[in-house]
Design a protein around this motif. Structure first.
Motif, PDB file in Angstrom:
ATOM      1  N   CYS A 174      34.630  34.251  50.646  1.00  0.00           N
ATOM      2  CA  CYS A 174      34.384  34.722  49.279  1.00  0.00           C
ATOM      3  C   CYS A 174      35.268  33.978  48.286  1.00  0.00           C
ATOM      4  O   CYS A 174      34.848  33.700  47.157  1.00  0.00           O
ATOM      5  N   ILE A 177      33.542  30.226  47.982  1.00  0.00           N
ATOM      6  CA  ILE A 177      32.228  29.997  47.371  1.00  0.00           C
ATOM      7  C   ILE A 177      31.870  31.014  46.292  1.00  0.00           C
ATOM      8  O   ILE A 177      31.008  30.736  45.458  1.00  0.00           O
ATOM      9  N   GLU A 181      26.673  33.421  46.284  1.00  0.00           N
ATOM     10  CA  GLU A 181      26.478  32.938  47.649  1.00  0.00           C
ATOM     11  C   GLU A 181      27.191  33.785  48.697  1.00  0.00           C
ATOM     12  O   GLU A 181      26.714  33.928  49.827  1.00  0.00           O
ATOM     13  N   CYS A 182      28.354  34.385  48.343  1.00  0.00           N
ATOM     14  CA  CYS A 182      29.122  35.092  49.376  1.00  0.00           C
ATOM     15  C   CYS A 182      28.576  36.473  49.685  1.00  0.00           C
ATOM     16  O   CYS A 182      29.130  37.172  50.534  1.00  0.00           O
TER      17      CYS A 182
END
Length: 303
Positions: A174, A177, A181-182
């Motif tokens: 996390c 990115i 995305e996470c």
């Protein structure tokens, strides 16, 4: 209760504002349409079920309902002073519900509690739902990841030794990115934690030890396990009668390492869940060995 300190709050009369029902919101909307100050100089026509759709979309919030009605009027089919609002036209304004979420208030704590307790109850679907609610409300993914690390230790512990490394890896992902995305990384961790075997033995051990420390204060370290870096300490008996476990076949000794006042106190009681069963068996074997080889008591001079 999050913004006002307890002393001031105790002197206040607190009124709890609950979400309005769709019927109540519909009455508010009817009042806005009928009041001459609501939409002056406009004649508004709408299908019978349109107000109900707005009331249900507002999610208990009258301000949201009135704002939506105003947007519907501004975007309706207009012919001079006459405005027609259709269900089809309204659907473009209410295709996404507004989520009630305050990142530093009650709903923040309500939903993180729901996520934590859903995972503890091994309800993977509920856990994923509450996770997505937090993310949709704009919660910091690193806050969620930190809570997952805590959960891995408190509610799973040694029942699954991969839980903690996984949550730490998700926290790092996390950080690297970020959102959006996470979200899949967080979903992976939540799913794993919800389905993993559960044990709070480590949390219970920590709490029991803390309670003893609070009750007994600074109990002295037994002389046989004290460090003796100076000659004076050696002369005082620091480290005397120390037994080196690696010199024995069982890798165990009869030496006392707990303060005498707490000799019979036990903190860690492993469960039979998952991988913790192996620790349960190991601890049982250690305790059986000690029953067969009673611990040596320090002399009065040593104490």
């Amino acid at each position: 209760s999050f913004e006002i300190n307890a002393a001031l709050l105790s002197r206040c009369k607190v009124l709890v504002l609950k979400a309005l029902t769709p019927d109540a919101l519909e009455a508010v909307l009817q009042g806005a349409l009928q009041n001459p100050k609501g939409f002056p100089d406009l004649e508004i026509t709408m299908q019978p079920d349109t107000l109900r759709l707005i009331a249900e979309f507002a999610n208990g919030d009258a301000r949201m309902a009135l704002n939506t009605l105003e947007m519907a009027v501004l975007n309706g089919d207009r012919d001079g002073k006459h405005v027609t609002i259709t269900t089809a036209g309204l659907s473009q304004l209410i295709n996404t519900k507004s989520l009630r979420y305050d990142k530093h208030g009650e709903e923040h704590y309500n939903i993180i509690s729901a996520l934590h307790k859903s995972m503890r109850n091994s309800d993977v679907d509920a856990a994923i739902y509450w996770l997505m609610r937090m993310l949709a409300g704009g919660e910091d993914p690193l806050y969620i990841a930190r809570r997952l690390i805590r959960f891995a230790s408190e509610d799973i512990g040694l029942a699954d030794r991969q839980a903690l490394p996984l949550t730490v890896a998700v926290f790092q992902a996390c950080q690297l990115i970020g959102m959006p995305e996470c979200d899949v990384n967080l979903t992976e961790a939540v799913t794993y934690l919800a389905l993993a075997p559960k044990s709070n033995a480590l949390y219970a051990a920590k709490s029991a030890a803390q309670a003893d420390i609070k009750a007994t204060g600074n109990l002295p370290v037994p002389l046989q396990i004290r460090n003796a870096p100076t000659k004076l300490m050696k002369d005082l008996g620091y480290g005397s009668d120390y037994k080196y476990a690696h010199d024995t076949a069982a890798k165990l000794t009869t030496m006392t390492t707990m303060p005498p006042e707490l000799k019979l106190h036990r903190y860690y009681e492993p469960t039979s869940q998952g991988q913790e069963k192996a620790w349960q068996q190991r601890l049982a074997a250690i305790r059986q060995w000690h029953q067969q080889h009673p611990q040596t008591e320090p002399s009065d001079d040593e104490t």
